[in-house]
Design an enzyme around this catalytic site. Structure first.
Site, PDB file in Angstrom:
ATOM      1  N   TRP A 118      51.965 -56.608 -13.328  1.00 44.62           N
ATOM      2  CA  TRP A 118      52.114 -55.321 -14.025  1.00 44.62           C
ATOM      3  C   TRP A 118      52.464 -55.592 -15.474  1.00 44.62           C
ATOM      4  O   TRP A 118      52.840 -56.711 -15.840  1.00 44.62           O
ATOM      5  CB  TRP A 118      53.179 -54.443 -13.355  1.00 44.62           C
ATOM      6  CG  TRP A 118      53.015 -52.988 -13.703  1.00 44.62           C
ATOM      7  CD1 TRP A 118      53.697 -52.280 -14.642  1.00 44.62           C
ATOM      8  CD2 TRP A 118      52.046 -52.098 -13.145  1.00 44.62           C
ATOM      9  NE1 TRP A 118      53.224 -50.985 -14.698  1.00 44.62           N
ATOM     10  CE2 TRP A 118      52.217 -50.852 -13.789  1.00 44.62           C
ATOM     11  CE3 TRP A 118      51.068 -52.224 -12.171  1.00 44.62           C
ATOM     12  CZ2 TRP A 118      51.424 -49.739 -13.492  1.00 44.62           C
ATOM     13  CZ3 TRP A 118      50.283 -51.123 -11.868  1.00 44.62           C
ATOM     14  CH2 TRP A 118      50.472 -49.894 -12.530  1.00 44.62           C
ATOM     15  N   ASP A 168      53.940 -50.358 -24.662  1.00 45.32           N
ATOM     16  CA  ASP A 168      54.360 -48.999 -25.006  1.00 45.32           C
ATOM     17  C   ASP A 168      54.482 -48.125 -23.753  1.00 45.32           C
ATOM     18  O   ASP A 168      54.413 -48.617 -22.627  1.00 45.32           O
ATOM     19  CB  ASP A 168      53.399 -48.390 -26.026  1.00 45.32           C
ATOM     20  CG  ASP A 168      51.978 -48.193 -25.481  1.00 45.32           C
ATOM     21  OD1 ASP A 168      51.711 -48.509 -24.304  1.00 45.32           O
ATOM     22  OD2 ASP A 168      51.121 -47.715 -26.247  1.00 45.32           O
ATOM     23  N   GLU A 171      51.769 -48.677 -21.383  1.00 42.41           N
ATOM     24  CA  GLU A 171      51.623 -50.039 -20.875  1.00 42.41           C
ATOM     25  C   GLU A 171      50.424 -50.743 -21.515  1.00 42.41           C
ATOM     26  O   GLU A 171      49.612 -51.373 -20.846  1.00 42.41           O
ATOM     27  CB  GLU A 171      51.584 -50.014 -19.340  1.00 42.41           C
ATOM     28  CG  GLU A 171      52.907 -49.466 -18.842  1.00 42.41           C
ATOM     29  CD  GLU A 171      52.975 -49.128 -17.373  1.00 42.41           C
ATOM     30  OE1 GLU A 171      51.930 -48.835 -16.773  1.00 42.41           O
ATOM     31  OE2 GLU A 171      54.095 -49.139 -16.837  1.00 42.41           O
ATOM     32  N   GLU A 327      48.718 -36.132 -13.206  1.00 44.85           N
ATOM     33  CA  GLU A 327      48.959 -36.961 -14.382  1.00 44.85           C
ATOM     34  C   GLU A 327      48.064 -36.510 -15.533  1.00 44.85           C
ATOM     35  O   GLU A 327      48.523 -36.377 -16.670  1.00 44.85           O
ATOM     36  CB  GLU A 327      48.688 -38.424 -14.048  1.00 44.85           C
ATOM     37  CG  GLU A 327      48.998 -39.379 -15.180  1.00 44.85           C
ATOM     38  CD  GLU A 327      48.913 -40.827 -14.749  1.00 44.85           C
ATOM     39  OE1 GLU A 327      49.932 -41.533 -14.815  1.00 44.85           O
ATOM     40  OE2 GLU A 327      47.807 -41.257 -14.348  1.00 44.85           O
TER      41      GLU A 327
END
Length: 378
Positions: A118, A168, A171, A327
């Site tokens: 990740w 950020d 990502e 989202e």
């Protein structure tokens, strides 16, 4: 801008359902899942997302739920005391710890780092949790000393590391220093310096670092009179609205605030829906309800109530039949040819996304669409 114009009763019902979704999703550990169903987020809580979710729950009067989340954050930090001490010592010696040794941005509900790859090194969440906790204590009257050891670690971590490039909010671009990240750090350090739980040395260090980060924002995070995505860039990013409200890093009445909001509106908003940034290709680069709500909070702080209401109504128009907020939506894709690759990779867009529910609830509360539950007092 085209107004969606939903009935006020529908707006209030959606705020209530947003709170229900948040509370029903909270885990026994106190963690708020990013999304219980989305493949890439399932099983994880982010410090950043969770802090904004907890802030919304706190603003709605759900003190226990918010406190349980902050307990979860504190346990994670306290369990990593040794890791933070190594990071701080390395920074003091002028040999910064490598990115992979920094604190993670997301954790499993029981407080473990993930075992999958990740984009993990992000500083914004640690500033955001300190800011959100301070806001929670201010509203509720809870003594912040309950979390003092974790707050001391947060202070040490941010003071030692705030200048570093990192991923950020989205990502991306780990090689840059992002203005929204600096804003979260400033908000957190300001909160830490004022909470009354730090010793004099830490309080002074937090205040000094916050002041220096502010100067850096003004010196290298402003181009053409408005905030920009990262230092010395020229691009906008919708996350910058958060520095106005709810984080309170910028004066809402300032020219910089006005120019920043105007730039976001021109570059990233279409009919009330807000994109992350112009080059966005994630799920085709759609419009994010939570960003419409961040922009609405900033506009409301500036006194533009009608505009904030319109942005809330647009966010409400994205809700599913059970009040779930996604989202993003694909009504106005920036890169439609890139949409399917993400569907193939991770499945349909995350819905519900608790962060979306939280920001809708937060703006609805500020607009008075709903009122917080009666506080018990302490």
């Amino acid at each position: 801008m085209t107004s969606v114009s939903l009935p006020s009763t529908r707006l209030g019902e959606l705020a209530a359902s947003s709170l229900r979704i948040i509370l029903a999703s909270q885990q026994p550990s106190g963690a708020f899942p990013a999304s219980l169903t989305f493949s890439a987020y399932r099983g994880y809580c982010w410090f950043r997302d969770g802090s904004f979710i907890a802030d919304a729950a706190s603003a709605a009067g759900e003190e226990e739920a918010a406190s349980r989340f902050f307990d979860w954050c504190a346990r994670i930090l306290d369990d990593r005391r040794g890791q933070v001490q190594v990071i701080v010592a390395a920074a003091a010696a002028g040999a910064s710890a490598p990115d992979e040794k920094m604190l993670a941005t997301r954790f499993t509900f029981d407080g473990r780092e993930g075992d999958d790859d990740w984009w993990d090194f992000q500083l914004d969440g640690y500033g955001t949790w300190a800011w959100a906790l301070a806001e929670h204590c201010r509203r509720s009257g809870i003594d912040a000393s309950r979390w003092s050891s974790a707050l001391e670690l947060t202070c040490d971590y941010l003071v030692s590391s705030w200048r570093r490039p990192c991923f950020d909010w989205w990502e991306e671009h780990s090689e840059e220093v992002h203005v929204s990240t600096l804003g979260c750090v400033v908000a957190g350090l300001d909160a830490l310096s004022e909470l009354g739980v730090l010793d004099d040395t830490r309080r002074t260090a937090a205040a000094r670092a916050a002041a220096e980060a502010r100067v850096l924002i003004y010196e290298r995070g402003v181009q053409g009179g408005h905030l920009v995505k990262w230092l010395d860039s020229g691009d906008s990013d919708a996350s910058l609205a958060a520095l106005i409200s709810p984080l309170g890093v910028l004066d809402p009445a300032s020219d910089l605030t006005g120019a920043t909001l105007d730039t976001i509106a021109i570059d990233l908003e279409v009919d009330g829906g807000v994109h992350r940034f112009r080059a966005d290709t994630f799920y085709g680069g759609g419009q994010w309800p939570l960003l419409s709500c961040f922009l609405g909070l900033a506009e409301l702080a500036r006194g533009n109530r009608g505009r904030a209401q319109t942005l809330l109504e647009w966010a409400a128009s994205t809700a599913g039949p059970a009040g779930e907020l996604p989202e993003q939506v694909d009504r106005h894709l920036l890169a439609p040819d890139r949409h399917q690759e993400w569907v193939d990779r991770w499945g349909p867009v995350a819905s519900p996304l608790l962060w979306s529910s939280a920001m809708y609830l937060r703006l609805a509360l500020e607009l008075g669409v709903v009122a917080p539950i009666e506080r018990t007092g302490r």
